[in-house]
Design a protein around this motif. Structure first.
Motif, PDB file in Angstrom:
ATOM      1  N   UNK A  51      39.053  34.631  32.219  1.00  0.00           N
ATOM      2  CA  UNK A  51      39.632  33.593  33.089  1.00  0.00           C
ATOM      3  C   UNK A  51      40.790  32.898  32.367  1.00  0.00           C
ATOM      4  N   UNK A  52      40.646  32.676  31.044  1.00  0.00           N
ATOM      5  CA  UNK A  52      41.732  32.025  30.290  1.00  0.00           C
ATOM      6  C   UNK A  52      43.003  32.860  30.318  1.00  0.00           C
ATOM      7  N   UNK A  53      42.872  34.180  30.118  1.00  0.00           N
ATOM      8  CA  UNK A  53      44.073  35.039  30.164  1.00  0.00           C
ATOM      9  C   UNK A  53      44.677  35.046  31.561  1.00  0.00           C
ATOM     10  N   UNK A  54      43.805  35.037  32.563  1.00  0.00           N
ATOM     11  CA  UNK A  54      44.290  35.018  33.948  1.00  0.00           C
ATOM     12  C   UNK A  54      45.143  33.767  34.184  1.00  0.00           C
ATOM     13  N   UNK A  55      44.651  32.617  33.712  1.00  0.00           N
ATOM     14  CA  UNK A  55      45.394  31.364  33.927  1.00  0.00           C
ATOM     15  C   UNK A  55      46.701  31.358  33.143  1.00  0.00           C
ATOM     16  N   UNK A  97      38.244  28.152  39.270  1.00  0.00           N
ATOM     17  CA  UNK A  97      39.689  28.290  39.047  1.00  0.00           C
ATOM     18  C   UNK A  97      40.376  28.857  40.297  1.00  0.00           C
ATOM     19  N   UNK A  98      39.714  29.799  40.956  1.00  0.00           N
ATOM     20  CA  UNK A  98      40.314  30.382  42.161  1.00  0.00           C
ATOM     21  C   UNK A  98      40.476  29.330  43.257  1.00  0.00           C
ATOM     22  N   UNK A  99      39.548  28.382  43.278  1.00  0.00           N
ATOM     23  CA  UNK A  99      39.654  27.322  44.287  1.00  0.00           C
ATOM     24  C   UNK A  99      40.937  26.500  44.069  1.00  0.00           C
ATOM     25  N   UNK A 100      41.318  26.349  42.781  1.00  0.00           N
ATOM     26  CA  UNK A 100      42.579  25.621  42.486  1.00  0.00           C
ATOM     27  C   UNK A 100      43.759  26.367  43.088  1.00  0.00           C
ATOM     28  N   UNK A 101      43.758  27.697  42.928  1.00  0.00           N
ATOM     29  CA  UNK A 101      44.870  28.487  43.477  1.00  0.00           C
ATOM     30  C   UNK A 101      44.877  28.417  45.006  1.00  0.00           C
ATOM     31  N   UNK A 102      43.673  28.428  45.571  1.00  0.00           N
ATOM     32  CA  UNK A 102      43.566  28.315  47.029  1.00  0.00           C
ATOM     33  C   UNK A 102      44.199  26.999  47.496  1.00  0.00           C
ATOM     34  N   UNK A 133      46.356  17.757  43.663  1.00  0.00           N
ATOM     35  CA  UNK A 133      45.539  16.544  43.490  1.00  0.00           C
ATOM     36  C   UNK A 133      44.099  16.810  43.899  1.00  0.00           C
ATOM     37  N   UNK A 134      43.215  16.858  42.901  1.00  0.00           N
ATOM     38  CA  UNK A 134      41.787  17.045  43.164  1.00  0.00           C
ATOM     39  C   UNK A 134      41.100  15.679  43.117  1.00  0.00           C
ATOM     40  N   UNK A 135      39.777  15.656  43.359  1.00  0.00           N
ATOM     41  CA  UNK A 135      39.079  14.361  43.437  1.00  0.00           C
ATOM     42  C   UNK A 135      39.123  13.601  42.110  1.00  0.00           C
ATOM     43  N   UNK A 136      39.152  14.333  40.989  1.00  0.00           N
ATOM     44  CA  UNK A 136      39.083  13.633  39.702  1.00  0.00           C
ATOM     45  C   UNK A 136      40.245  13.942  38.754  1.00  0.00           C
ATOM     46  N   UNK A 137      41.163  14.788  39.176  1.00  0.00           N
ATOM     47  CA  UNK A 137      42.270  15.136  38.272  1.00  0.00           C
ATOM     48  C   UNK A 137      43.450  15.745  39.037  1.00  0.00           C
ATOM     49  N   UNK A 138      44.597  15.744  38.364  1.00  0.00           N
ATOM     50  CA  UNK A 138      45.781  16.403  38.925  1.00  0.00           C
ATOM     51  C   UNK A 138      46.079  17.582  38.023  1.00  0.00           C
ATOM     52  N   UNK A 139      46.187  18.787  38.620  1.00  0.00           N
ATOM     53  CA  UNK A 139      46.442  19.967  37.788  1.00  0.00           C
ATOM     54  C   UNK A 139      47.714  20.678  38.235  1.00  0.00           C
ATOM     55  N   UNK A 140      48.547  21.118  37.269  1.00  0.00           N
ATOM     56  CA  UNK A 140      49.703  21.919  37.658  1.00  0.00           C
ATOM     57  C   UNK A 140      49.231  23.341  37.949  1.00  0.00           C
ATOM     58  N   UNK A 141      49.606  23.876  39.103  1.00  0.00           N
ATOM     59  CA  UNK A 141      49.153  25.230  39.466  1.00  0.00           C
ATOM     60  C   UNK A 141      50.368  26.073  39.867  1.00  0.00           C
TER      61      UNK A 141
END
Ligand code: 0O2
Length: 226
Positions: free
Chosen positions: A91-95, A34-39, A156-164
């Motif tokens: 981690x869920x509460x953090x997100x 998850x931290x990698x997503x924020x990065x 945009x990641x290799x397999x999905x798009x996530x809102x961050x």
């Protein structure tokens, strides 16, 4: 030659994901992922800001952005904030509950540059502004001034798009100078003359604000001269 077994996957690269020596989350692997997503959100947001900066420089020979600083919140700081909200450190509460895991600080020379940058970001189609706190128009009682935006961007990641989500703090260099000393003061325990220091800090915040406003007006006058 490097041994594959010794090569750490990007997600646990300690140069990227901050650590303060202890495992705060039970599911460390998920925390790292998850931290990698924020990065990555920081990388994207930083690029957006740098594009604005280059474009404005090329068009108007004036760069409203002096510096961009970025940071990922440390695990101990995440845990403290969740506990302050009376929440379990997961981690869920953090997100779902924290919006400032990914943070960017944009330093401008002049107050009107702050609003210009904020407007330009908010206009971008893929930037969803969640909240704005304008501590310049409404400073905190201690004198803190800064413009805060919580935004959500698609990554945009290799397999999905996530809102961050990211927190963007936009302030003048002078406001930042003040906030850094104030931040140091907040972490000091048992300061004898704390009240006096805080009174003087508030005084400095007001002087800095008057100077910021005066500099902006002077710049307008100087630039009007042919
Ligand atoms: P750090 O170490 O900088 O990350 P919310 O985030 O919505 O639950 P909060 O925390 O009140 O509520 O949000 P706000 O007011 O937008 O402030 C968030 C951040 O702004 C803080 O992050 C500080 O970085 C900065 N900030 C806010 N108030 C002050 C202040 O009085 N002095 C200084 N120096 N900085 C301030 P963190 O998580 O508190 O800390």
């Amino acid at each position: 030659m490097r041994n594959n077994e010794l090569r750490a996957p990007a997600a646990i690269d300690t140069d990227i994901i901050p650590s303060d020596g202890e495992h705060v989350f039970d599911d460390e692997a998920r925390y790292q992922e998850v931290m990698l997503r924020y990065h990555c959100a920081i990388l994207e947001m930083r690029t957006k800001l740098e594009v604005l900066s280059r474009d404005l420089e090329a068009r108007y020979r004036r760069n409203p952005i002096e510096f961009i600083e970025t940071r990922l919140k440390k695990p101990s700081s995440i845990a403290r904030k969740l506990q302050r909200f009376g929440l379990e450190v997961t981690v869920d509460n953090m997100i779902s509950r924290l919006s400032d895991i990914a943070g960017l600080r944009v330093l401008c020379a002049y107050i009107d540059d702050i609003y210009e940058i904020a407007r330009m970001l908010a206009r971008q189609q893929d930037v969803n502004v969640i909240t704005v706190k304008d501590y310049i128009k409404s400073p905190k009682s201690n004198g803190y001034r800064s413009y805060h935006m919580i935004v959500e961007i698609p990554v945009y990641f290799s397999d999905q798009v996530l809102p961050v989500r990211c927190e963007i703090q936009i302030r003048t260099i002078a406001m930042d100078f003040w906030a850094t000393l104030d931040h140091d003061m907040q972490y000091k325990k048992q300061v004898e003359d704390a009240e006096e220091i805080m009174r003087e800090l508030k005084e400095c915040a007001d002087i800095i604000h008057n100077t910021d406003e005066k500099m902006m007006r002077l710049r307008e006058r100087i630039h009007r001269i042919e």
